[in-house]
Motif scaffolding. Structure first.
Motif, PDB file in Angstrom:
ATOM      1  N   LYS B 131       0.909  -1.139  -0.108  1.00  0.00           N
ATOM      2  CA  LYS B 131       0.011  -0.003  -0.030  1.00  0.00           C
ATOM      3  C   LYS B 131       0.950   1.345  -0.045  1.00  0.00           C
ATOM      4  N   VAL B 133       2.118   4.851   1.426  1.00  0.00           N
ATOM      5  CA  VAL B 133       2.004   5.456   2.611  1.00  0.00           C
ATOM      6  C   VAL B 133       2.680   6.713   2.533  1.00  0.00           C
ATOM      7  N   PHE B 134       2.718   7.687   3.584  1.00  0.00           N
ATOM      8  CA  PHE B 134       3.037   9.161   3.503  1.00  0.00           C
ATOM      9  C   PHE B 134       2.555   9.680   2.130  1.00  0.00           C
ATOM     10  N   ALA B 138       5.923   6.994  -0.040  1.00  0.00           N
ATOM     11  CA  ALA B 138       6.716   5.461  -0.170  1.00  0.00           C
ATOM     12  C   ALA B 138       5.580   4.495  -0.254  1.00  0.00           C
ATOM     13  N   LYS B 139       5.805   3.281  -0.360  1.00  0.00           N
ATOM     14  CA  LYS B 139       5.119   2.174  -0.367  1.00  0.00           C
ATOM     15  C   LYS B 139       5.573   1.023   0.800  1.00  0.00           C
ATOM     16  N   ALA B 140       4.629   0.496   1.288  1.00  0.00           N
ATOM     17  CA  ALA B 140       4.832  -0.614   2.530  1.00  0.00           C
ATOM     18  C   ALA B 140       4.037  -1.736   2.073  1.00  0.00           C
ATOM     19  N   ASN B 141       4.807  -2.944   2.527  1.00  0.00           N
ATOM     20  CA  ASN B 141       4.178  -4.180   2.585  1.00  0.00           C
ATOM     21  C   ASN B 141       3.763  -4.627   3.927  1.00  0.00           C
ATOM     22  N   VAL B 142       2.221  -4.649   4.120  1.00  0.00           N
ATOM     23  CA  VAL B 142       1.896  -5.218   5.063  1.00  0.00           C
ATOM     24  C   VAL B 142       1.274  -6.414   5.259  1.00  0.00           C
ATOM     25  N   VAL B 143       1.549  -6.962   6.449  1.00  0.00           N
ATOM     26  CA  VAL B 143       0.848  -8.637   6.507  1.00  0.00           C
ATOM     27  C   VAL B 143      -0.390  -8.485   7.318  1.00  0.00           C
TER      28      VAL B 143
END
Ligand SMILES: Cc1cc2nc3c(=O)[nH]c(=O)nc-3n(C[C@H](O)[C@H](O)[C@H](O)COP(=O)(O)OP(=O)(O)OC[C@H]3O[C@@H](n4cnc5c(N)ncnc54)[C@H](O)[C@@H]3O)c2cc1C
Ligand SMILES: Nc1ncnc2c1ncn2[C@@H]1O[C@H](COP(=O)(O)O)[C@@H](O)[C@H]1O
Lengths: 248, 319
Positions: B131, B133-134, B138-143
């Motif tokens: 998803k 973020v900021f 940036a992008k983040a991987n979220v479990v």
């Protein structure tokens, strides 16, 4: 009527985002601010309280976070909130934050709970709705107007393709967005002085679970340089949009 | 087991958004080896419901009789259907309606939410989503750690895929009488292309100098069949309605083409439009930051470039 504003503490919107080892947000040198929508929510809460006809008795703010969020909470007190409550827990995910908030505010008799539509760091748009469900009270989302007359509540919400006027009975959660207040208030010197003496209670964390875990962060690949087209030759731009970008 | 998708309708009609959601749900179902059930709330004709089958839904569950969005009522209905269908994943739009329902449903089903997604899950074991973020920096991987997951999909971020199947339609009886939110009045925006639906957008900033100059934006939008947008100061000044303001505190959109005229390119503005497939900037200052995040740029006076562009597009279309 008692109002509480759920206040997020986020990096200033112009912050250059960095990560340590791609696994955690690097907080060095970051300026922290009240989440922009929460600041608008607080502004509207103050406006409602100042109009004596509305019978708003107090405006509180509540934040889930460590001691480092207190300067942001003091800003809210300086803007005019009467008191503040910090839930002493790490904000691990939206569900955990909502659960902490629910525990902290459930027996305090708040009539109107305001939250912002999104926190500008993790962009979830989840906490307000989760909190309402945990408290088993109504929620109204995408709120761009909130008026009171006596105990009647008149809300404007945005729907996809228009606006609606709705009413709801207290207590409820309003999840607010742009339009709720014209411009966020900034603290005056007098407010800053007074804020030092206002109560900022620290409540211990409740036992809650997180449903998600952020495991990795990535910065986007740098964009290729912008292709410049001469102002006298817009036909070339049309050609590029048709044949190179293929969007026309 | 199933993937459940909530398909929103507008006065009984589905929009592209609904088909994006079904297409996305169909792909997710393939990843976890199951099929798609679509839910529709409100009065929608069976012919219309049948269209969902074309995009991969095997079953459509209709809940008739309620039209006004009450977050608690909608959540209860979706929770009941999710349980009856043994849904492992629930797909919902990340639009106003989705943001109202998804968090409540998360609590009801004890389901983790992957919010505002723009692509398929990265992996299904552990169930990981990517998803932004900021505000797009940036992008983040979220479990997502729970057995049942909710995914909210950003509009215009997933291709509609026609498969040509058919769905069976079932009626689900739910109690929709207990609404706590009373709708007193509705003002619908009519006749205009809604910003969130628009595949092309022409947007103006403070560089256009006054509300009276918006004709050049509207003319180009008309030639393109595009929606119109603006920067925040423009809506703060009242030159344009606040629904048109894009950016971090306004609408977040992802059209195929975004034309920014007289907009400096502040980080908060770009946060709302950076997912656009192609960005064109028109600015009379060659050093304006907007060029750094655009694909194509023209240095020049928007009042002259926009009409010239409209003409050139008309010409190209007539060829
Ligand atoms: C917390 C926060 C949230 C914010 N959220 C948003 C948001 O959601 N959306 C948003 O837009 N802003 C937002 N802002 C404001 C943002 O920082 C900028 O101030 C704003 O985007 C600037 O708008 P603008 O580009 O129209 O105006 P300006 O910055 O004044 O730029 C005008 C541009 O027009 C150019 N120009 C002038 N004349 C001409 C001409 N004749 N032809 C062509 N170009 C010309 C100039 O060179 C200049 O680059 C936010 C700010 C903060 C602090
Ligand atoms: N740590 C926190 N403490 C208090 N309120 C929060 C916190 N994080 C988010 N919120 C509230 O929840 C809203 C939406 O956040 P989110 O779901 O993270 O996008 C924010 O605008 C705040 O009102």
């Amino acid at each position: 009527m008692k109002i509480v504003v759920c206040l997020g503490n986020v990096p200033d919107t112009t912050t250059k985002v960095k990560f340590s080892d791609g696994a955690a947000f690097d907080k060095t040198g970051v300026q922290w601010i009240i989440n922009p929508w929460d600041e608008l929510a607080l502004t509207r809460a103050m406006e409602l309280k100042e109009d004596a006809g509305n019978l708003v008795s107090s405006v509180s703010v509540v934040t889930v976070g460590g001691k480092d969020v207190e300067p942001t909470m003091r800003k809210a007190l300086a803007i005019g909130a009467d008191d503040a409550m910090r839930v002493d827990a790490e904000a691990t995910d939206a569900y955990a934050v909502a659960a902490q908030l629910a525990e902290a505010i459930k027996d305090k008799g708040f009539d109107i709970i305001l939250s912002g539509i999104e926190s500008s760091d993790y962009n979830g748009s989840m906490v307000g709705g989760m909190l309402a469900e945990m408290l088993d009270i109504p929620s109204v989302s995408a709120v761009s107007g909130l008026n009171l007359s006596g105990s009647d509540v008149d809300i404007t919400r945005d729907i996809d393709g228009g606006k609606e006027q709705v009413s709801v009975s207290t207590p409820f959660v309003a999840i607010v967005q742009k339009g709720i207040a014209k411009e966020a208030r900034i603290a005056a010197m007098r407010g800053i002085m007074m804020a030092r003496k206002k109560p900022l209670a620290v409540v211990p964390a409740a036992e809650v679970e997180s449903l998600t875990e952020f495991v990795e962060f990535e910065l986007p690949a740098p964009k290729p340089p912008c292709k410049m087209v001469d102002a006298d030759n817009v036909a070339e731009l049309v050609d590029l949009l048709q044949n190179e970008a293929k969007v026309l | 087991m199933s993937v459940l998708v909530y398909t929103e309708n507008w006065d009984g009609v589905f929009k592209k958004l609904s088909f994006e959601l079904v297409s996305y749900a169909t792909k997710v179902a393939e990843m976890i080896g199951t099929s798609v059930t679509a839910v529709s709330i409100g009065d929608v004709a069976d012919d219309e419901l049948n269209r969902l089958g074309t995009f991969g839904a095997l079953k459509v569950i209709k809940v008739e009789g309620n039209t006004n969005l009450d977050n608690q009522v909608y959540t209860s209905i979706l929770a009941e259907v999710a349980k009856a269908e043994d849904a492992k994943v629930v797909v919902i739009s990340h639009n106003n309606t989705g943001k109202a329902i998804a968090p409540r449903l998360s609590v009801k089903l004890n389901a983790a939410v992957g919010a505002g997604l723009i692509k398929l899950p990265v992996s299904t074991n552990p169930f990981t989503v990517s998803k932004k973020v900021f505000s797009g920096k940036a992008k983040a991987n979220v479990v997502l750690k729970t057995d049942v997951k909710i995914l909210t999909l950003s509009q215009n971020s997933f291709e509609v895929i026609e498969k040509g199947g058919a769905a069976t339609i079932e009626t689900f009886a739910a109690d929709v009488s207990d609404a706590k939110t009373v709708v007193k009045d509705v003002q619908k925006q009519t006749g205009k292309i809604l910003l969130n639906d628009a595949e092309m957008v022409v947007s103006g900033g403070r560089g256009l100098k006054s509300a009276d100059n918006w004709g050049v934006i509207e003319d180009l939008a008309e030639v393109l069949g595009a929606g119109t947008a603006c920067s925040r100061p423009v809506s703060d000044e009242g030159w344009r309605p606040h629904e048109e303001h894009t950016g971090q505190t306004g609408k977040i959109i992802a059209p195929n083409l975004y034309i920014a005229a007289g907009i400096s390119g502040a980080i908060q503005h770009m946060a709302g439009i950076s997912s656009s497939k192609c960005i064109v900037a028109i600015n009379n200052d060659a050093d304006a930051p907007v060029f750094e995040s655009s694909d194509y740029g023209i240095v020049g006076d928007a009042m002259k470039v926009l009409p010239a562009l409209a003409e050139a597009i008309k010409e190209a279309k007539n060829k």
